[in-house]
Scaffold this active site. Structure first.
Site, mmCIF file in Angstrom:
data_model
loop_
_atom_site.group_PDB
_atom_site.id
_atom_site.type_symbol
_atom_site.label_atom_id
_atom_site.label_comp_id
_atom_site.label_asym_id
_atom_site.label_seq_id
_atom_site.Cartn_x
_atom_site.Cartn_y
_atom_site.Cartn_z
ATOM 1 N N GLY A 111 0.776 -1.238 0.000
ATOM 2 C CA GLY A 111 0.000 0.000 0.000
ATOM 3 C C GLY A 111 0.805 1.285 0.000
ATOM 4 O O GLY A 111 0.236 2.356 0.216
ATOM 5 N N ARG A 136 -2.515 -10.594 1.247
ATOM 6 C CA ARG A 136 -1.851 -9.294 1.070
ATOM 7 C C ARG A 136 -2.886 -8.160 1.017
ATOM 8 O O ARG A 136 -2.606 -7.040 1.421
ATOM 9 C CB ARG A 136 -0.989 -9.295 -0.202
ATOM 10 N N CYS A 229 10.136 -2.550 -9.781
ATOM 11 C CA CYS A 229 11.359 -2.279 -9.016
ATOM 12 C C CYS A 229 12.469 -3.163 -9.568
ATOM 13 O O CYS A 229 13.200 -3.807 -8.827
ATOM 14 C CB CYS A 229 11.143 -2.472 -7.520
HETATM 15 N N1 SAM Z 1 2.269 -1.028 -5.199
HETATM 16 C C1 SAM Z 1 2.655 -1.738 -3.999
HETATM 17 C C2 SAM Z 1 3.187 -0.738 -2.996
HETATM 18 O O1 SAM Z 1 3.594 0.368 -3.371
HETATM 19 O O2 SAM Z 1 3.161 -1.046 -1.786
HETATM 20 C C3 SAM Z 1 3.645 -2.835 -4.306
HETATM 21 C C4 SAM Z 1 3.117 -3.813 -5.325
HETATM 22 S S1 SAM Z 1 4.139 -5.196 -5.645
HETATM 23 C C5 SAM Z 1 5.440 -4.524 -6.554
HETATM 24 C C6 SAM Z 1 3.213 -6.079 -6.812
HETATM 25 C C7 SAM Z 1 1.941 -6.688 -6.299
HETATM 26 O O3 SAM Z 1 1.308 -7.381 -7.388
HETATM 27 C C8 SAM Z 1 2.127 -7.705 -5.196
HETATM 28 O O4 SAM Z 1 1.393 -7.336 -4.059
HETATM 29 C C9 SAM Z 1 1.603 -9.015 -5.785
HETATM 30 O O5 SAM Z 1 0.911 -9.816 -4.846
HETATM 31 C C10 SAM Z 1 0.667 -8.534 -6.870
HETATM 32 N N2 SAM Z 1 0.487 -9.544 -7.943
HETATM 33 C C11 SAM Z 1 1.072 -10.744 -8.078
HETATM 34 N N3 SAM Z 1 0.619 -11.384 -9.172
HETATM 35 C C12 SAM Z 1 -0.282 -10.585 -9.754
HETATM 36 C C13 SAM Z 1 -1.103 -10.699 -10.903
HETATM 37 N N4 SAM Z 1 -1.060 -11.752 -11.692
HETATM 38 N N5 SAM Z 1 -1.938 -9.666 -11.164
HETATM 39 C C14 SAM Z 1 -1.978 -8.581 -10.372
HETATM 40 N N6 SAM Z 1 -1.202 -8.425 -9.284
HETATM 41 C C15 SAM Z 1 -0.372 -9.407 -8.975
#
Ligand code: SAM
Length: 430
Positions: A111, A136, A229
């Site tokens: 978040g 999550r 990232c």
């Molecule tokens: N935006 C968040 C932040 O600033 O705290 C970090 C996001 S992290 C880089 C990417 C997120 O995408 C993870 O929480 C992960 O669980 C989710 N994710 C994983 N597979 C996914 C999918 N197929 N479609 C959408 N989201 C996915």
């Protein structure tokens, strides 16, 4: 010393050119750490009891030298800031959030970027934060409550389902995609173990598929920001190029910012340790197509008379009773059925045996001057409160907001000079 895979280092040499040796030296040093200010709860960064230094990637972003213990400070409990890696703040800068906008954060947990967006929206518009992984999404919800976000929705839905149903609804959409995490290597050495060429390529396919879904949710003339990232061309420039080839209604958009390093694309920026961040890539696209319309939700209203004893002015919104729970939902929501919505707006409270019990989230999202009974705590009493102890109160009997340096940190119930502690058990200091 951190051992990095040879294949990865070869790629980094291509990405960094003359800066490659400097990158290797920097990887021996400490990772960058930071916080972003939450303007919903605090506007003066100088009242924080630790040193901060402005970072170039976001208007309210700061470097900090040490993260240890910061999560236990009363300011953190109050949601005054979010601990976030500095370069990760850049994506929201590209999003260029304006008050009143409707914004979707499609991959939102835990978040950090949603917290920035909500802070920029300043209690206007709508932030819809989606996280496909259920547990999550719960962490996302608890951060929403800590940051005091009222005009928001938290959902756990597949991007393709959510974005088809909310076709053309959002002014701006952020895809902060799951990635191989090359920019996390110093902070999370586990990411090094998971890294492989195959993993990079499979992440790229997943990223493109998420972007394809996201495209539906953007309105005509709206903005789509993509971020990761990680450093690889495959997960960044190449995903954007492939997306633009398939989606001719999108075009590259000037990022209008002067931080980080140039990329192969004019619409994107890359930040590496050389530019004083752990690692991020962000690109900005604009949609020109013709989009569909979403249905408006049919919302029932309940009269929240019980709140009149708590507030000078009862919060505005749609009051919706679901079972025993009373929610204050943002105006102008689309139909949320079938979208895995965990929370829309704020949980105002619950009717327990016909008696109304306000929620922690209700107080966290309120401004202190809107509440009738407010108890300001000092350094000692705030610690007692965060540990769940009963404390003295000079307020009249009734539900009482608790503030530290003027920021609401929770609430309790005053009864004959004592405050019965209502700080949620799961959040208490041990
Ligand atoms: N935006 C968040 C932040 O600033 O705290 C970090 C996001 S992290 C880089 C990417 C997120 O995408 C993870 O929480 C992960 O669980 C989710 N994710 C994983 N597979 C996914 C999918 N197929 N479609 C959408 N989201 C996915």
């Amino acid at each position: 010393m951190l051992e990095l895979p040879c294949d990865f280092l070869e790629e980094m040499e291509k990405v960094l050119g003359d800066d490659y040796q400097l990158y290797l030296q920097l990887m021996e040093k400490e990772a960058f750490r930071g916080i972003s200010l939450n303007r919903l709860k605090m506007s003066d960064i100088n009242i924080l009891p630790f040193e901060v230094k402005k970072c170039p990637f976001y208007k309210d972003g700061y470097y900090i030298s040490d993260e240890k213990g910061i999560g236990n400070t009363p300011f953190h409990h109050a949601g005054a800031f979010y601990v976030q890696e500095p370069s990760a703040m850049s994506a929201v800068t590209l999003l260029d959030v304006r008050e009143g906008e409707k914004i979707l954060d499609l991959c939102a947990a835990p978040g950090g970027k949603s917290a920035q967006i909500a802070s920029c929206l300043n209690g206007t518009g709508l932030i819809w934060s989606n996280e496909v992984v259920k547990n999550r999404a719960q962490i996302l919800l608890s951060n929403f409550e800590r940051m005091g976000i009222a005009k928001g929705v938290v959902s756990s839905c597949y991007p393709e389902v959510l974005c088809r149903k909310l076709e053309g609804y959002f002014d701006k959409v952020l895809v902060d995609a799951p990635c191989s995490g090359e920019g996390m290597f110093r902070k999370n050495p586990e990411a090094v173990k998971e890294w492989s060429r195959e993993h990079v390529l499979s992440c790229a396919e997943r990223q493109l598929s998420i972007l394809r879904s996201a495209a539906h949710a953007v309105k005509d003339g709206g903005i789509l920001v993509y971020s990761t990232c990680t450093f690889s061309y495959e997960e960044n420039e190449s995903v954007i190029r492939r997306f633009l080839e398939e989606n001719t209604d999108f075009e590259m958009c000037d990022i209008g910012e002067h931080f980080g390093r140039k990329t192969e694309l004019p619409c994107a920026v890359r930040i590496t340790p050389v530019e004083n961040g752990e690692g991020h890539f962000a690109a900005k696209l604009r949609k020109n197509g013709v989009s569909g319309k979403t249905e408006k939700a049919d919302i029932k209203c309940a009269v929240p008379r019980e709140l009149e004893d708590i507030f000078n002015e009862v919060p505005k919104g749609n009051y919706v009773l679901t079972g025993d729970k009373l929610y204050i939902m943002p105006d102008d929501l689309p139909d949320i059925k079938g979208l895995g919505v965990i929370r829309a707006g704020v949980l105002a409270g619950e009717f327990v045996k016909k008696r109304f019990e306000p929620s922690h989230a209700l107080f966290m999202s309120a401004k202190a001057d809107s509440i009738k009974r407010v108890l300001e705590l000092d350094d000692d009493t705030v610690q007692a409160f965060l540990h769940g102890m009963e404390i003295d109160s000079d307020c009249t009997n009734g539900y009482t907001a608790v503030t530290y340096k003027g920021i609401i940190t929770g609430y309790g119930k005053t009864s004959n000079g004592r405050l019965k502690n209502k700080y949620p058990k799961g959040l208490r200091l041990k």
